[in-house]
Scaffold this active site. Sequence first.
Site, PDB file in Angstrom:
ATOM      1  N   PHE A  12     -42.677  18.042-113.795  1.00 27.75           N
ATOM      2  CA  PHE A  12     -42.541  17.044-112.732  1.00 27.75           C
ATOM      3  C   PHE A  12     -41.604  15.925-113.184  1.00 27.75           C
ATOM      4  O   PHE A  12     -41.935  14.756-113.202  1.00 27.75           O
ATOM      5  CB  PHE A  12     -43.922  16.496-112.335  1.00 27.75           C
ATOM      6  CG  PHE A  12     -43.944  15.906-110.950  1.00 27.75           C
ATOM      7  CD1 PHE A  12     -43.676  16.684-109.839  1.00 27.75           C
ATOM      8  CD2 PHE A  12     -44.230  14.561-110.770  1.00 27.75           C
ATOM      9  CE1 PHE A  12     -43.680  16.141-108.564  1.00 27.75           C
ATOM     10  CE2 PHE A  12     -44.246  14.007-109.493  1.00 27.75           C
ATOM     11  CZ  PHE A  12     -43.973  14.796-108.396  1.00 27.75           C
ATOM     12  N   THR A 100     -39.423  23.014-115.124  1.00 31.14           N
ATOM     13  CA  THR A 100     -39.514  22.507-116.497  1.00 31.14           C
ATOM     14  C   THR A 100     -38.101  22.461-117.076  1.00 31.14           C
ATOM     15  O   THR A 100     -37.137  22.900-116.433  1.00 31.14           O
ATOM     16  CB  THR A 100     -40.403  23.419-117.371  1.00 31.14           C
ATOM     17  OG1 THR A 100     -39.804  24.720-117.444  1.00 31.14           O
ATOM     18  CG2 THR A 100     -41.810  23.536-116.807  1.00 31.14           C
ATOM     19  N   LYS A 129     -32.211  27.335-115.016  1.00 31.82           N
ATOM     20  CA  LYS A 129     -31.132  28.298-115.263  1.00 31.82           C
ATOM     21  C   LYS A 129     -31.499  29.340-116.314  1.00 31.82           C
ATOM     22  O   LYS A 129     -31.035  30.475-116.249  1.00 31.82           O
ATOM     23  CB  LYS A 129     -29.894  27.545-115.777  1.00 31.82           C
ATOM     24  CG  LYS A 129     -29.253  26.667-114.733  1.00 31.82           C
ATOM     25  CD  LYS A 129     -28.120  25.854-115.326  1.00 31.82           C
ATOM     26  CE  LYS A 129     -28.593  24.577-115.937  1.00 31.82           C
ATOM     27  NZ  LYS A 129     -28.838  23.461-115.055  1.00 31.82           N
ATOM     28  N   GLU A 153     -31.540  28.955-105.763  1.00 30.30           N
ATOM     29  CA  GLU A 153     -30.246  28.435-105.301  1.00 30.30           C
ATOM     30  C   GLU A 153     -29.718  27.322-106.196  1.00 30.30           C
ATOM     31  O   GLU A 153     -28.525  27.218-106.452  1.00 30.30           O
ATOM     32  CB  GLU A 153     -30.376  27.925-103.856  1.00 30.30           C
ATOM     33  CG  GLU A 153     -29.133  27.253-103.292  1.00 30.30           C
ATOM     34  CD  GLU A 153     -27.907  28.147-103.281  1.00 30.30           C
ATOM     35  OE1 GLU A 153     -27.956  29.229-102.689  1.00 30.30           O
ATOM     36  OE2 GLU A 153     -26.858  27.739-103.865  1.00 30.30           O
ATOM     37  N   VAL A 156     -26.978  26.858-109.759  1.00 31.13           N
ATOM     38  CA  VAL A 156     -25.530  26.603-109.796  1.00 31.13           C
ATOM     39  C   VAL A 156     -25.203  25.618-108.677  1.00 31.13           C
ATOM     40  O   VAL A 156     -25.588  25.823-107.515  1.00 31.13           O
ATOM     41  CB  VAL A 156     -24.715  27.898-109.576  1.00 31.13           C
ATOM     42  CG1 VAL A 156     -23.226  27.629-109.747  1.00 31.13           C
ATOM     43  CG2 VAL A 156     -25.145  28.987-110.530  1.00 31.13           C
ATOM     44  N   GLU A 213     -28.947  17.203-118.812  1.00 33.26           N
ATOM     45  CA  GLU A 213     -30.142  17.967-119.188  1.00 33.26           C
ATOM     46  C   GLU A 213     -30.984  17.126-120.144  1.00 33.26           C
ATOM     47  O   GLU A 213     -30.493  16.146-120.718  1.00 33.26           O
ATOM     48  CB  GLU A 213     -29.730  19.263-119.901  1.00 33.26           C
ATOM     49  CG  GLU A 213     -28.923  20.224-119.066  1.00 33.26           C
ATOM     50  CD  GLU A 213     -29.665  20.715-117.840  1.00 33.26           C
ATOM     51  OE1 GLU A 213     -30.800  21.174-117.959  1.00 33.26           O
ATOM     52  OE2 GLU A 213     -29.092  20.631-116.734  1.00 33.26           O
ATOM     53  N   ASP A 224     -24.227  24.435-120.602  1.00 34.87           N
ATOM     54  CA  ASP A 224     -24.762  24.427-119.236  1.00 34.87           C
ATOM     55  C   ASP A 224     -23.775  25.141-118.294  1.00 34.87           C
ATOM     56  O   ASP A 224     -24.179  26.009-117.503  1.00 34.87           O
ATOM     57  CB  ASP A 224     -24.986  22.972-118.787  1.00 34.87           C
ATOM     58  CG  ASP A 224     -25.402  22.887-117.340  1.00 34.87           C
ATOM     59  OD1 ASP A 224     -26.561  23.214-117.042  1.00 34.87           O
ATOM     60  OD2 ASP A 224     -24.565  22.512-116.493  1.00 34.87           O
ATOM     61  N   LYS A 228     -24.002  28.858-116.118  1.00 35.03           N
ATOM     62  CA  LYS A 228     -23.647  29.070-114.711  1.00 35.03           C
ATOM     63  C   LYS A 228     -22.598  30.178-114.559  1.00 35.03           C
ATOM     64  O   LYS A 228     -22.622  30.929-113.578  1.00 35.03           O
ATOM     65  CB  LYS A 228     -23.163  27.761-114.098  1.00 35.03           C
ATOM     66  CG  LYS A 228     -24.311  26.747-114.003  1.00 35.03           C
ATOM     67  CD  LYS A 228     -23.828  25.338-113.769  1.00 35.03           C
ATOM     68  CE  LYS A 228     -25.008  24.368-113.828  1.00 35.03           C
ATOM     69  NZ  LYS A 228     -24.593  22.969-113.875  1.00 35.03           N
ATOM     70  N   GLY A 326     -28.257  15.881-110.035  1.00 35.39           N
ATOM     71  CA  GLY A 326     -28.867  14.674-109.465  1.00 35.39           C
ATOM     72  C   GLY A 326     -30.249  14.957-108.919  1.00 35.39           C
ATOM     73  O   GLY A 326     -30.590  16.085-108.589  1.00 35.39           O
TER      74      GLY A 326
HETATM   75  N1  HSE Z   1     -26.921  18.950-116.363  1.00 35.65           N
HETATM   76  C1  HSE Z   1     -26.390  19.645-115.250  1.00 35.65           C
HETATM   77  C2  HSE Z   1     -25.074  19.032-114.847  1.00 35.65           C
HETATM   78  C3  HSE Z   1     -27.360  19.603-114.128  1.00 35.65           C
HETATM   79  O1  HSE Z   1     -24.736  17.964-115.373  1.00 35.65           O
HETATM   80  O2  HSE Z   1     -24.353  19.592-114.047  1.00 35.65           O
HETATM   81  C4  HSE Z   1     -27.153  20.637-113.115  1.00 35.65           C
HETATM   82  O3  HSE Z   1     -27.194  21.915-113.630  1.00 35.65           O
END
Ligand code: HSE
Length: 347
Positions: A12, A100, A129, A153, A156, A213, A224, A228, A326
Amino acid sequence: MSMRFKLAFIGFGVVGQGLTEILLEKKDMLAEKYDFHYVVVAVSDIMKGSVYDENGLNMGEILSLVKADKKLDEYPSGMKDMDSLATIKDTNADTIIEVTFTDVKTGEPALTHIKAALNAGKNVVSTNKGPVVKQVMDLLKLAEKNNVFYGFEGVVLAGTPVLNLAEYTLAGNKITGFKGILNGTTNYILTRMEEGMSYDDALKKAQELGYAEADPTGDVEGLDALGKVVILSNVVLGKNIGWKDVERKGIAGITIEDVEQAKAEGMRWKLIGSAEIQKDGSLKAKVWPQKLPLSDPLAGVNEAINALTFDTDELGPVTVVGPGAGRRETGFSLLIDLLNMNRKLSE
Ligand code: HSE
């Protein structure tokens, strides 16, 4: 016949809280316009504690507790101290919202959570992810076998709908590759650095805004974005690659001098993730900082905004630009999944 979903949050943090705000504010509209009805029965978070009430929790009160940095134990009723797996298996929740922290290398602990939920015959919506990078096809098969829904969804481009776009709206095209700005934190940092802010200050600000993150090294080192690239390659291009199959370099080595020099040359640094199916059927996938001329459409995408171009056979390049990170923006991606689930299970 309309159903009333019983939701449980596993994790959360900002994303779960963002979705909760949307669900509370739009409750009437979701019921009237989309026939979507819900109650949240449990919240379990490794730091904040947990609470379960089979009849439903007052989520306004839960949000107030969390925003005041209080533990969920202070909620006036319900069962406390159920860990994540007990919350998944031993509550009356029918839909698990798995939010989480992400580990794209192991997928854990989210992978265990999602498998437990699907095996227990519960739907899952998740922005995590890691599990998608590691085992997306197995998880989709598991969901199908158990006759439940698994939506992701938001993995990415957050709530900017690229996976649904590729699967439904662009259906009938051959998609042969993609290229884009896939990480909000690094794009935000590069934008601030061009204005003279230091790398460290810009990263701190990106963390405050909820873009980064839990461990931001994954953002700045390109991991990250790499996750994706793996997801898009497997889910959209139909490949079966892992994170080691993508060449990677992050932005940590880009100095303020590099940024200024690019500016003087009419160029701009961007962290670009891409993959392209080659003539022999193999895939070339990469995450790399690139210095783009300002005339390149991707050079005009600033702040935490992301962009993704699909190469399609019928339309040529199709580009989506929108938030990629965000609190509410990622929270909204879970609403896309919840509404899709409602449509599918109401058929
Ligand atoms: N940490 C990632 C970013 C969040 O900055 O794009 C979304 O995956």
